[in-house]
Design an enzyme around this catalytic site. Structure first.
Site, PDB file in Angstrom:
ATOM      1  N   ASP A 280      -4.695  -2.386   5.381  1.00 42.58           N
ATOM      2  CA  ASP A 280      -3.832  -2.767   4.523  1.00 42.58           C
ATOM      3  C   ASP A 280      -2.958  -3.729   4.914  1.00 42.58           C
ATOM      4  OD1 ASP A 280      -2.866  -1.511   6.598  1.00 42.58           O
ATOM      5  OD2 ASP A 280      -1.218  -0.043   5.267  1.00 42.58           O
ATOM      6  N   LEU A 416       3.569  -5.443  -4.150  1.00 45.52           N
ATOM      7  CA  LEU A 416       2.199  -4.746  -4.546  1.00 45.52           C
ATOM      8  C   LEU A 416       1.433  -5.562  -5.753  1.00 45.52           C
ATOM      9  CD1 LEU A 416       3.197  -1.104  -5.235  1.00 45.52           C
ATOM     10  CD2 LEU A 416       1.773  -1.962  -3.179  1.00 45.52           C
TER      11      LEU A 416
END
Length: 519
Positions: A280, A416
């Protein structure tokens, strides 16, 4: 002369106040008019001190300029010594009082006080806060740890050290010193004195007893460490343990100065290296980052960004003119033009020109990044009340590396948009033309989402005028856009409106902007 609203550093007498406020038993008598007492708020409101800094102002007024302001200083100095009974007193003038040339040092000497007096000559119109702090600390050390007669003998490695540099109003100094103390003591090295933060004048007199010095913040402790080396023969470690790699280098340097063998050095483990390699985080590789702050934190941040997180440094600068050489050398390493300036407007222009995806800077750059709608993390003073959190939050050492990873990477992840667009760009549900997922006929081609991503990713940063407003119906329509592309849609629409001189974004503006960026 330039009028400014924001400033990175105050005048040098604020630096002197920081040293007085850091130490025990030191009082500062400052020849200053009433208006200069604002500096108290830096300590009581920003640092959340429970007491006023140990400073007495003479607070002369305009009507006093026609009489004897020197007598006002002598009275204030005598009364301050009688009231507070310090171990030593600093005397100096603020930038305003410097103009009346009253010579606080000579006036204090004429009082024949029964405690040491250290006179500060701080050129307010040539130097600034960090220089004032460094000069004050240096003069105190010279006064209480005087140089021995003759050439200083060379020291052999030993396991006693001093830590120099941490001070009041320093960026995370309070927590850094806890972390560094753990690192040093884990090697079996004894800390003789930490100064100026928490030290007394008696502690300064013990500085020569150590085998070597550690300079955590060269902006404040560098001049003193150099003087101690020349006059007391004490070598010093000048690596700041900011980041995982620098922490390892710091431990090795301290061990070498203490005469500790490499096999006896305990392993340091931060989560930063593994986290930065995790799945991530790898999508952040190559992110363009602009860095600005004091020299210590700016250079360290550039090293972490490039070497430990895989970012691309697209801008690097400092307001610390005394350390311009170090920042220029670091900028050359990353192939960028260094920015040495204390003009926040020039820094803002440089950010817009560099087109970064993350800004690491001071509270001023945080405001700039907010206007430009790009993520930002604060890495350096000038400090804000948010830089004195209730929690433990160092920048140095093992835990400091963990804190840095969280505070730098999470602002990028919280956005995001690009992360999710990359992951879901082929998913028919996640684009503007998608029907509700329970209606199977609403499955548009994935290409449209890819095109929007490509168009939005290339949009340059602009500053949105404060007068730009969104109409209610346009705001409601914007909320119908999937959340992970909503931010890009807002920015593109505001850019379109700004470039077309519109003050209100209507429903029509929203669709015009969409059509414009879909071409």
């Amino acid at each position: 002369m330039q009028l400014t609203v924001w400033t990175y550093e105050g005048p040098p007498h604020v630096g002197a106040m920081r040293i007085a406020a850091s130490m025990r038993g030191v009082h500062f008598v400052l020849h200053a008019p009433q208006g200069d007492t604002y500096a108290d708020l830096l300590f009581t409101m920003i640092e959340r001190r429970s007491t006023r800094p140990p400073v007495t102002y003479t607070t002369f007024q305009a009507r006093d300029l026609g009489s004897d302001t020197a007598e006002i200083f002598k009275t204030a100095c005598r009364e301050a010594v009688e009231r507070f009974r310090p171990d030593a007193v600093l005397v100096g003038a603020s930038c305003t009082a410097e103009l009346i040339q009253d010579n606080p040092g000579g006036l204090a000497a004429a009082l024949n006080l029964d405690i040491p007096v250290v006179n500060l000559e701080l050129p307010s119109y040539q130097k600034k806060e960090n220089w004032g702090a460094a000069e004050t600390f240096y003069r105190l050390v010279r006064a209480f740890a005087p140089a021995p007669v003759g050439v200083a003998a060379a020291r052999t490695p030993g396991r006693v050290c001093n830590i120099l540099g941490p001070a009041s109003l320093g960026f995370r100094h309070r927590d850094d010193i806890v972390e560094v103390r753990k690192l040093v003591e884990s090697l079996g090295v004894t800390i003789n004195v930490v100064a100026p933060l928490g030290a007394s004048v008696a502690d300064l007199a013990r500085l020569p007893e150590a085998d070597f010095n550690i300079v955590l913040y060269p902006e404040i402790g560098g001049v003193t460490a150099d003087w101690l080396k020349r006059n007391h023969g004490q070598p010093f470690v000048a690596i700041q343990p900011i980041g995982a790699l620098a922490t390892e280098a710091f431990v090795e340097a301290v061990a070498k100065a203490a005469g500790i063998k490499a096999q006896d050095i305990p392993e340091t483990r931060s989560r930063l290296p593994w986290y930065s390699r995790s799945v991530d985080s790898t999508y952040l590789t190559g992110k363009r980052v602009f860095i600005f702050g004091d020299a210590t934190h700016a250079v360290a941040a550039a090293h972490i960004a490039a070497k430990e997180l895989g970012f691309t440094v697209c801008g690097l600068g400092t307001y610390s003119r005394e350390f311009a050489r170090e920042v220029r050398a670091a900028a050359a390493e990353y192939g960028v033009e260094p920015l040495i300036s204390d003009d926040h407007l020039a820094v803002e222009d440089a950010i817009i020109s560099a087109q970064p995806e993350l800004v690491l800077g001071t509270q001023m750059e945080r405001h700039v990044a907010k206007r430009l709608r790009i993520p930002c993390a604060v890495i350096s003073s000038p400090v804000h009340v948010q830089d004195f959190p209730a929690r433990y939050s160092p920048q140095m050492g093992v835990e400091g590396a963990n804190v840095i990873f969280d505070s730098w990477v999470h602002p990028l992840m919280m956005g995001l948009e690009e992360h999710l667009l990359h992951m879901f760009r082929d998913d028919f549900e996640f684009n503007d033309t998608a029907q509700p997922s329970h209606l199977s006929q609403g499955a548009p081609a994935a290409a449209s989402a890819q095109e929007e991503h490509a168009a939005a990713a290339g949009s340059p940063l602009i500053e949105v005028p404060a007068t730009l407003q969104w109409a209610d119906e346009a705001e409601r329509e914007l909320k119908k856009i999937p959340f992970f592309v909503r931010g890009k849609a807002r920015r593109n629409t505001e850019r379109f409106a700004s470039e077309n001189g519109l003050r209100t974004i209507t429903l029509e503006t929203l669709y015009d902007a969409k059509a414009h960026f879909s071409r």
